[in-house]
Design an enzyme around this catalytic site. Structure first.
Site, PDB file in Angstrom:
ATOM      1  N   ASN A   1      -4.567   9.873   0.968  1.00  0.00           N
ATOM      2  CA  ASN A   1      -4.519   9.036   2.503  1.00  0.00           C
ATOM      3  C   ASN A   1      -5.039  10.395   3.467  1.00  0.00           C
ATOM      4  O   ASN A   1      -6.217  10.592   3.898  1.00  0.00           O
ATOM      5  CB  ASN A   1      -3.604   8.353   3.613  1.00  0.00           C
ATOM      6  CG  ASN A   1      -3.861   6.824   3.399  1.00  0.00           C
ATOM      7  OD1 ASN A   1      -4.225   6.474   2.042  1.00  0.00           O
ATOM      8  ND2 ASN A   1      -2.807   6.162   3.739  1.00  0.00           N
TER       9      ASN A   1
ATOM     10  N   ASP B   1       1.060  -1.030   0.070  1.00  0.00           N
ATOM     11  CA  ASP B   1       0.112  -0.294   0.297  1.00  0.00           C
ATOM     12  C   ASP B   1       0.832   1.272  -0.232  1.00  0.00           C
ATOM     13  O   ASP B   1       0.877   1.959  -0.440  1.00  0.00           O
ATOM     14  CB  ASP B   1      -1.245   0.276   1.399  1.00  0.00           C
ATOM     15  CG  ASP B   1      -2.606  -1.035   1.382  1.00  0.00           C
ATOM     16  OD1 ASP B   1      -2.465  -1.559  -0.522  1.00  0.00           O
ATOM     17  OD2 ASP B   1      -2.600  -0.826   1.810  1.00  0.00           O
ATOM     18  N   GLY B   2       1.994   1.440   0.830  1.00  0.00           N
ATOM     19  CA  GLY B   2       2.812   2.249   1.260  1.00  0.00           C
ATOM     20  C   GLY B   2       3.276   2.294  -0.557  1.00  0.00           C
ATOM     21  O   GLY B   2       3.511   4.085  -1.153  1.00  0.00           O
TER      22      GLY B   2
ATOM     23  N   ASP C   1      -2.648  16.945  20.572  1.00  0.00           N
ATOM     24  CA  ASP C   1      -1.060  16.599  19.540  1.00  0.00           C
ATOM     25  C   ASP C   1      -1.063  16.286  18.415  1.00  0.00           C
ATOM     26  O   ASP C   1       0.089  16.953  18.038  1.00  0.00           O
ATOM     27  CB  ASP C   1      -0.909  15.077  20.153  1.00  0.00           C
ATOM     28  CG  ASP C   1      -0.332  14.373  21.303  1.00  0.00           C
ATOM     29  OD1 ASP C   1       0.206  15.444  22.044  1.00  0.00           O
ATOM     30  OD2 ASP C   1      -0.147  13.552  21.728  1.00  0.00           O
TER      31      ASP C   1
ATOM     32  N   THR D   1      -8.991   4.325   7.081  1.00  0.00           N
ATOM     33  CA  THR D   1      -7.996   2.562   8.111  1.00  0.00           C
ATOM     34  C   THR D   1      -6.649   2.658   8.133  1.00  0.00           C
ATOM     35  O   THR D   1      -6.140   2.287   8.287  1.00  0.00           O
ATOM     36  CB  THR D   1      -8.367   1.680   6.566  1.00  0.00           C
ATOM     37  OG1 THR D   1      -8.155   1.885   5.314  1.00  0.00           O
ATOM     38  CG2 THR D   1     -10.181   1.165   7.246  1.00  0.00           C
ATOM     39  N   ALA D   2      -5.907   4.301   7.950  1.00  0.00           N
ATOM     40  CA  ALA D   2      -4.645   4.318   8.015  1.00  0.00           C
ATOM     41  C   ALA D   2      -4.600   4.900   9.259  1.00  0.00           C
ATOM     42  O   ALA D   2      -5.169   4.801  10.322  1.00  0.00           O
ATOM     43  CB  ALA D   2      -4.119   5.008   7.125  1.00  0.00           C
TER      44      ALA D   2
ATOM     45  N   GLN E   1       4.841  10.967   3.559  1.00  0.00           N
ATOM     46  CA  GLN E   1       6.061  11.444   3.010  1.00  0.00           C
ATOM     47  C   GLN E   1       6.208  12.854   2.930  1.00  0.00           C
ATOM     48  O   GLN E   1       7.396  12.736   2.510  1.00  0.00           O
ATOM     49  CB  GLN E   1       5.123  10.853   1.181  1.00  0.00           C
ATOM     50  CG  GLN E   1       4.893   9.421   2.089  1.00  0.00           C
ATOM     51  CD  GLN E   1       4.492   9.410   0.304  1.00  0.00           C
ATOM     52  OE1 GLN E   1       3.865   9.557   0.094  1.00  0.00           O
ATOM     53  NE2 GLN E   1       4.671   7.706   0.284  1.00  0.00           N
TER      54      GLN E   1
ATOM     55  N   ASN F   1      -5.770   7.635  10.185  1.00  0.00           N
ATOM     56  CA  ASN F   1      -8.062   8.066  11.155  1.00  0.00           C
ATOM     57  C   ASN F   1      -7.672   6.448  12.163  1.00  0.00           C
ATOM     58  O   ASN F   1      -8.213   6.925  13.768  1.00  0.00           O
ATOM     59  CB  ASN F   1      -8.068   8.307  10.261  1.00  0.00           C
ATOM     60  CG  ASN F   1      -9.552   8.091  10.925  1.00  0.00           C
ATOM     61  OD1 ASN F   1      -9.862   8.955  11.502  1.00  0.00           O
ATOM     62  ND2 ASN F   1     -10.302   7.182  11.006  1.00  0.00           N
ATOM     63  N   LEU F   2      -7.592   5.685  12.244  1.00  0.00           N
ATOM     64  CA  LEU F   2      -8.054   4.358  12.860  1.00  0.00           C
ATOM     65  C   LEU F   2      -7.264   4.015  13.895  1.00  0.00           C
ATOM     66  O   LEU F   2      -8.043   3.470  15.062  1.00  0.00           O
ATOM     67  CB  LEU F   2      -8.436   3.167  11.992  1.00  0.00           C
ATOM     68  CG  LEU F   2      -8.880   2.096  12.160  1.00  0.00           C
ATOM     69  CD1 LEU F   2      -9.732   1.704  12.832  1.00  0.00           C
ATOM     70  CD2 LEU F   2      -8.392   0.939  11.509  1.00  0.00           C
TER      71      LEU F   2
END
Length: 288
Positions: free
Chosen positions: A147, A78-79, A177, A188-189, A246, A191-192
């Protein structure tokens, strides 16, 4: 979500541009195998130059590659796919993800499935997902995110203060923070992991999720994507803005990050059989 989004197909599927996971020279044999399978299905293969240099082959610059091919192929996880989508965004090329690891949220074709998929692909048995992208601006710097955009504190020893506006009207002040502004794809990144909601990836919405907020009343917010959001740093130490994990920008006190939906989507090539909820079930081990 518009139902006709999945009816889009490519006018030509004869030329593919391959981009390999960086710093992975061991992928030379994998690339040779992929090339053989693509050519067997009458698809000419071109390799991006950074990938080519990594495995001692000839390649094309990203500009040349995108102007020459019908679609792009990300080989990795995925990255890797995330990076390919962002780098090629201005060329509006659909991206197919070949997954070399475990099942991914974005990359769903394994090497074992590739030959069967390409047979279906050449017979127009596939789908193209149109995924929302975020457009951001800090002063004269503009960028896109697939994302998320993360506004984070500079120092680990202190919290950050951020004022937020929607369509020029103040709606919240965050103290903690930081804040994540996520697309549905990115839900699903990061955030999850901080307790934000999962949002179906073809939805057009912003997800605003505070990171370790000082107040327990601060909650994630899902809102339509036709708003423009502004975040102003009110902390003397400033902040850092991280785009898709990134790219990093430093922001000073009283500077503003403006965020809105991009007028162009990312295009993802998938199997017709792909079911997002089955992916969630497997990745998150629901029911186990």
């Amino acid at each position: 979500m518009k139902l006709n989004k999945n009816l889009e197909l490519l006018s030509s599927t004869n030329k593919a541009g391959i981009i390999l996971r960086p710093s992975s020279p061991e992928l030379e044999e994998v690339f040779d195998n992929i090339k053989s399978i693509f050519e067997k299905n009458n698809i000419e293969v071109f390799l991006e130059d950074n990938s080519a240099n990594m495995i001692n082959q000839k390649g094309l610059s990203l500009d040349e590659l995108c102007s020459k091919v019908d679609f792009l192929v990300s080989v990795g996880g995925d990255g890797t796919l995330l990076s390919v989508v962002r780098k090629s965004f201005n060329y509006n090329k659909p991206v197919l993800g070949i997954n070399l690891g475990t099942l991914g949220f974005l990359t769903d074709i394994s090497m074992d499935e590739l030959e069967n998929f390409l047979h279906d692909f050449k017979n127009d048995n596939y789908k193209i997902d149109n995924r929302m992208m975020i457009k951001g601006a800090i002063n004269l710097n503009t960028f896109v995110a697939f994302n998320d955009i993360v506004i984070s504190r500079k120092s680990i020893s202190s919290m950050i203060k951020i004022d937020a506006k929607i369509d020029n009207k103040h709606f919240n002040s965050y103290y903690g923070d930081g804040v994540i502004i996520s697309t549905p794809t990115g839900s699903t990144a990061y955030n999850l992991s901080v307790g934000g909601p999962i949002v179906y990836p073809l939805t057009e919405a912003f997800i605003i999720t505070p990171i370790a907020p000082h107040s327990l009343t601060q909650r994630p917010l899902v809102m339509p994507a036709d708003f423009e959001i502004e975040f102003t740093i009110t902390d003397a130490q400033g902040a850092v803005v991280i785009v898709d994990g990134q790219d990093i920008y430093e922001v000073e006190e009283n500077e503003t990050i403006k965020i809105k939906i991009s007028n162009q989507n990312a295009k993802m090539i998938h199997r017709c059989q792909r079911n997002y909820f089955e992916v969630l079930n497997e990745k998150l081990r629901w029911g186990n």
